[in-house]
Design a protein around this motif. Structure first.
Motif, PDB file in Angstrom:
ATOM      1  N   ALA A 139       0.838  -1.207   0.000  1.00  0.00           N
ATOM      2  CA  ALA A 139       0.000   0.000   0.000  1.00  0.00           C
ATOM      3  C   ALA A 139       0.871   1.255   0.000  1.00  0.00           C
ATOM      4  O   ALA A 139       0.571   2.251  -0.689  1.00  0.00           O
ATOM      5  CB  ALA A 139      -0.916  -0.017   1.222  1.00  0.00           C
ATOM      6  N   SER A 140       1.991   1.186   0.770  1.00  0.00           N
ATOM      7  CA  SER A 140       2.885   2.355   0.813  1.00  0.00           C
ATOM      8  C   SER A 140       3.525   2.606  -0.548  1.00  0.00           C
ATOM      9  O   SER A 140       3.690   3.769  -0.972  1.00  0.00           O
ATOM     10  CB  SER A 140       3.968   2.129   1.876  1.00  0.00           C
ATOM     11  OG  SER A 140       3.385   1.964   3.152  1.00  0.00           O
ATOM     12  N   ILE A 141       3.921   1.524  -1.255  1.00  0.00           N
ATOM     13  CA  ILE A 141       4.529   1.685  -2.583  1.00  0.00           C
ATOM     14  C   ILE A 141       3.535   2.316  -3.550  1.00  0.00           C
ATOM     15  O   ILE A 141       3.854   3.273  -4.291  1.00  0.00           O
ATOM     16  CB  ILE A 141       5.018   0.320  -3.095  1.00  0.00           C
ATOM     17  CG1 ILE A 141       6.216  -0.149  -2.249  1.00  0.00           C
ATOM     18  CG2 ILE A 141       5.423   0.404  -4.568  1.00  0.00           C
ATOM     19  CD1 ILE A 141       6.643  -1.564  -2.570  1.00  0.00           C
ATOM     20  N   PHE A 142       2.288   1.776  -3.550  1.00  0.00           N
ATOM     21  CA  PHE A 142       1.268   2.340  -4.457  1.00  0.00           C
ATOM     22  C   PHE A 142       0.932   3.785  -4.112  1.00  0.00           C
ATOM     23  O   PHE A 142       0.747   4.635  -4.990  1.00  0.00           O
ATOM     24  CB  PHE A 142       0.001   1.487  -4.421  1.00  0.00           C
ATOM     25  CG  PHE A 142       0.156   0.162  -5.137  1.00  0.00           C
ATOM     26  CD1 PHE A 142       1.037   0.032  -6.201  1.00  0.00           C
ATOM     27  CD2 PHE A 142      -0.577  -0.945  -4.739  1.00  0.00           C
ATOM     28  CE1 PHE A 142       1.184  -1.187  -6.849  1.00  0.00           C
ATOM     29  CE2 PHE A 142      -0.445  -2.151  -5.388  1.00  0.00           C
ATOM     30  CZ  PHE A 142       0.444  -2.279  -6.450  1.00  0.00           C
ATOM     31  N   LEU A 143       0.857   4.061  -2.792  1.00  0.00           N
ATOM     32  CA  LEU A 143       0.537   5.419  -2.371  1.00  0.00           C
ATOM     33  C   LEU A 143       1.645   6.392  -2.770  1.00  0.00           C
ATOM     34  O   LEU A 143       1.381   7.491  -3.294  1.00  0.00           O
ATOM     35  CB  LEU A 143       0.322   5.437  -0.853  1.00  0.00           C
ATOM     36  CG  LEU A 143      -0.025   6.810  -0.251  1.00  0.00           C
ATOM     37  CD1 LEU A 143      -1.340   7.347  -0.850  1.00  0.00           C
ATOM     38  CD2 LEU A 143      -0.134   6.721   1.271  1.00  0.00           C
ATOM     39  N   ALA A 144       2.902   5.985  -2.496  1.00  0.00           N
ATOM     40  CA  ALA A 144       4.025   6.863  -2.879  1.00  0.00           C
ATOM     41  C   ALA A 144       4.062   7.066  -4.395  1.00  0.00           C
ATOM     42  O   ALA A 144       4.313   8.174  -4.909  1.00  0.00           O
ATOM     43  CB  ALA A 144       5.338   6.263  -2.387  1.00  0.00           C
ATOM     44  N   GLY A 145       3.811   5.991  -5.147  1.00  0.00           N
ATOM     45  CA  GLY A 145       3.815   6.112  -6.607  1.00  0.00           C
ATOM     46  C   GLY A 145       2.726   7.051  -7.091  1.00  0.00           C
ATOM     47  O   GLY A 145       2.927   7.864  -8.020  1.00  0.00           O
ATOM     48  N   GLY A 146       1.525   6.955  -6.475  1.00  0.00           N
ATOM     49  CA  GLY A 146       0.428   7.833  -6.902  1.00  0.00           C
ATOM     50  C   GLY A 146       0.719   9.274  -6.604  1.00  0.00           C
ATOM     51  O   GLY A 146       0.433  10.177  -7.427  1.00  0.00           O
ATOM     52  N   LEU A 147       1.293   9.512  -5.387  1.00  0.00           N
ATOM     53  CA  LEU A 147       1.581  10.884  -5.011  1.00  0.00           C
ATOM     54  C   LEU A 147       2.639  11.498  -5.932  1.00  0.00           C
ATOM     55  O   LEU A 147       2.533  12.671  -6.350  1.00  0.00           O
ATOM     56  CB  LEU A 147       2.044  10.934  -3.557  1.00  0.00           C
ATOM     57  CG  LEU A 147       0.979  10.598  -2.486  1.00  0.00           C
ATOM     58  CD1 LEU A 147       1.608  10.566  -1.103  1.00  0.00           C
ATOM     59  CD2 LEU A 147      -0.159  11.632  -2.516  1.00  0.00           C
ATOM     60  N   ILE A 148       3.678  10.727  -6.237  1.00  0.00           N
ATOM     61  CA  ILE A 148       4.761  11.273  -7.074  1.00  0.00           C
ATOM     62  C   ILE A 148       4.284  11.423  -8.515  1.00  0.00           C
ATOM     63  O   ILE A 148       4.582  12.417  -9.202  1.00  0.00           O
ATOM     64  CB  ILE A 148       6.004  10.367  -6.983  1.00  0.00           C
ATOM     65  CG1 ILE A 148       6.579  10.435  -5.541  1.00  0.00           C
ATOM     66  CG2 ILE A 148       7.062  10.775  -7.986  1.00  0.00           C
ATOM     67  CD1 ILE A 148       7.731   9.489  -5.304  1.00  0.00           C
TER      68      ILE A 148
END
Length: 571
Positions: A139-148
């Motif tokens: 979830a953290s990887i997907f969240l960081a990817g979406g934010l960036i």
């Protein structure tokens, strides 16, 4: 333990259950990984410090060294609860991985650290926590990817991107950290597994030795139990022999033959103390040699010059596994093949009655359990022999009493008949009673043999007649006889019982009558003596006293002549 011992992975933390092997392995692996990451964090912090001082971004220096500090605290302070340390270290990896993902995007460094986060939680907190950490990491990887990707949020990079050397350094150290987790886990687990296998092999070997020892012990106990049962059977058989009510000599003979057969011995003998108490005499022994020795009353002095004499003297068993090595051994020339001898006291109430002597034709014939069992057998024989001797003495006393009673009864009736000068004989025949009859041969035979005489004759007219001569016994002594003639060839059993009871009652009645007559006679004599004494005392002169005595004795006793004289002592 000291600080460095607590720091070592080989020393488990005090917060770990020392009996839980899996927890101990996890603690060792986790400590090894913390040590490796501590050195990696220090290396990163040093590199960051050098590069930051050149680039002027000083804010990254405290961040790097804070990371070193937190990892060092988790590494060195092992008294913290194990799960808190795992979660603390996992949180550092997660924060570092998230920061790298938000600052540099989908880079290898962030992914490696995030993978380390998931692996650490799974290895040291279990599969359940590992799955949760994997979901959080994804979830953290997907969240960081979406934010960036959308440009919504991003963090500045730790160092300028123009420094490719640092990128390689961070990547290599991240890979080294992840590799250290895998290698450390595999190494410690393999060593623990190898140690466990070694312990299992040692345990199996120890169990095999214990099994062999148990098998040997069970075999030994089984043999001892068999020997014990054998001795119990022997004791039971000895008791059975005693209950057969044989004489002491025959009982002892049966016992020695039983022991010889049961234990395949060369010679077994039983000695009893002599009347003088200074020697023991052979009473019974096995074989022809034993019979000859017993008939010769072979005896040994109660002294230390023989094993048997020593045992009789000290009331304790003596065992000679090899008779040649025993200074007290007496070499009997009639027993040349004796190689081993065991002598047991036959005692009762701590008093030596005799000796049970066992001899074998080979050395070391008896075990310690045999000696204990034969001691019990010696006590048993002592009790039985003492009981039998006491019974024999009581029987002899009873016989003496009975014989004395018979003699007294016989003498009393003889004196009574002589005093009364009468012969009692009554015959009832053809409805007439006659006296002074002479006993026939049947009556005389019954009196002489002290037994009932029964005879059936055929008369001249062809009829059968049964003659029965029944002794009249008083306490076993014959004092008369009932001579009866019955018509017919048989006498009913109930009539025989009636006659027997009548004979016994008749004997008691006759004895009572005799005693009464003797009392009357004694009373009459006492009266007569009193009268004579009174008449004699009425005279005062010597010649009157002597004359009165002669007259009164002549009149009272009915004798034809009485002479009373006083004689001088000088004659």
């Amino acid at each position: 333990m000291s600080f460095f011992q607590a720091f070592s992975p080989s020393k488990p933390s005090k917060t770990i259950d020392q009996n839980n092997l899996l927890a101990l392995i996890r603690d060792r692996v986790f400590q090894l990984i913390l040590i490796i990451f501590t050195f990696l964090a220090i290396s990163v912090a040093v590199a960051v410090t050098i590069i930051v001082l050149q680039s002027g971004q000083l804010v990254n220096i405290p961040i790097a060294w804070s990371l070193v500090f937190f990892i060092g605290v988790i590494t060195f302070f092992r008294n913290f609860p194990y799960r808190i340390r795992v979660f603390g270290f996992s949180a550092i990896l997660f924060v570092a991985a998230t920061y790298l993902l938000l600052s540099t995007g989908f880079s290898t460094h962030g992914l490696l650290l995030m993978m380390g986060f998931v692996i650490i939680v799974t290895l040291f907190n279990g599969v359940t926590d590992g799955i949760i950490s994997g979901v959080i990491a994804l979830a953290s990887i997907f969240l960081a990817g979406g934010l960036i990707t959308t440009g919504t949020f991003s963090l500045p990079p730790v160092l300028p991107a123009t420094n490719p050397g640092f990128e390689w350094l961070i990547g290599g150290l991240s890979f080294l950290g992840l590799s250290s987790i895998a290698i450390g886990t595999i190494t410690v687990t393999f060593n623990a597994l190898q140690h466990t296998v070694k312990n299992q092999d040692s345990l199996i070997s120890s169990l095999a030795d214990e099994k062999n020892n148990m098998t040997s012990m069970l075999s030994k106990q089984s043999n001892e139990l068999e020997v014990f049962n054998h001795h119990i059977d022997l004791h039971t058989e000895v008791n059975r022999l005693f209950t057969e009510q044989k004489g002491t000599a025959q009982f002892l003979s049966d016992v020695v033959n039983l022991i010889e057969k049961a234990y395949s011995l060369y010679h077994v003998g039983v000695y009893l103390k002599g009347e003088n108490g200074d020697s023991v005499i052979l009473q019974a022994a096995t074989g022809e040699t034993g019979r000859v020795l017993a008939e010769q009353k072979f005896h040994l002095k109660i002294a230390k010059n023989s094993i048997i004499g020593y045992v009789a003297l000290n009331n304790e068993p003596r065992y000679a596994p090899n008779v040649e090595d025993d200074s007290s051994y007496y070499q009997n020339p009639m027993l040349p093949y004796t190689r081993c001898e065991l002598s047991i006291p036959i005692s009762y109430q701590n008093r030596v009655l005799g000796i049970l002597d066992l001899q074998a034709d080979h050395e070391n014939a008896f075990s310690s359990s045999d000696i204990r069992s034969f001691q019990l057998l010696g006590n048993l024989i002592g009790a039985l022999v003492s009981s039998r001797m006491m019974a024999d003495r009581l029987e002899k006393v009873q016989q003496d009493v009975d014989q004395s009673g018979k003699s007294n009864i016989r003498q009393s009736w003889r004196n009574h008949l002589q005093t009364t000068r009468r012969i009692y004989g009554f015959q009832f025949k053809d409805q007439k009673l006659t006296t002074d009859t002479v006993p026939d041969e049947h009556s005389q035979s019954a009196v002489e043999n002290e037994n009932l005489i029964r005879q059936t004759d055929t008369l001249e007219n062809g009829s059968r007649q049964t003659i029965l001569a029944l002794p009249i016994k008083l306490r076993g002594q014959v004092i008369g006889v009932l001579d009866m003639h019955f018509n017919g060839a048989s006498i009913p059993q109930d009539l025989m019982q009636l006659l027997d009871a009548t004979s016994n009652r008749l004997a008691l009645a006759l004895e009572n009558a005799r005693l009464l007559e003797e009392l009357k006679m004694r009373a009459e004599r006492e009266r007569l003596v009193g009268d004579i004494s009174a008449r004699v005392r009425s005279s005062t002169a010597v010649q009157d006293i002597l004359g009165a005595a002669a007259v009164e004795l002549g009149r009272s006793l009915g004798v034809s002549e009485v002479v009373v004289q006083l004689r001088s002592t000088e004659e």
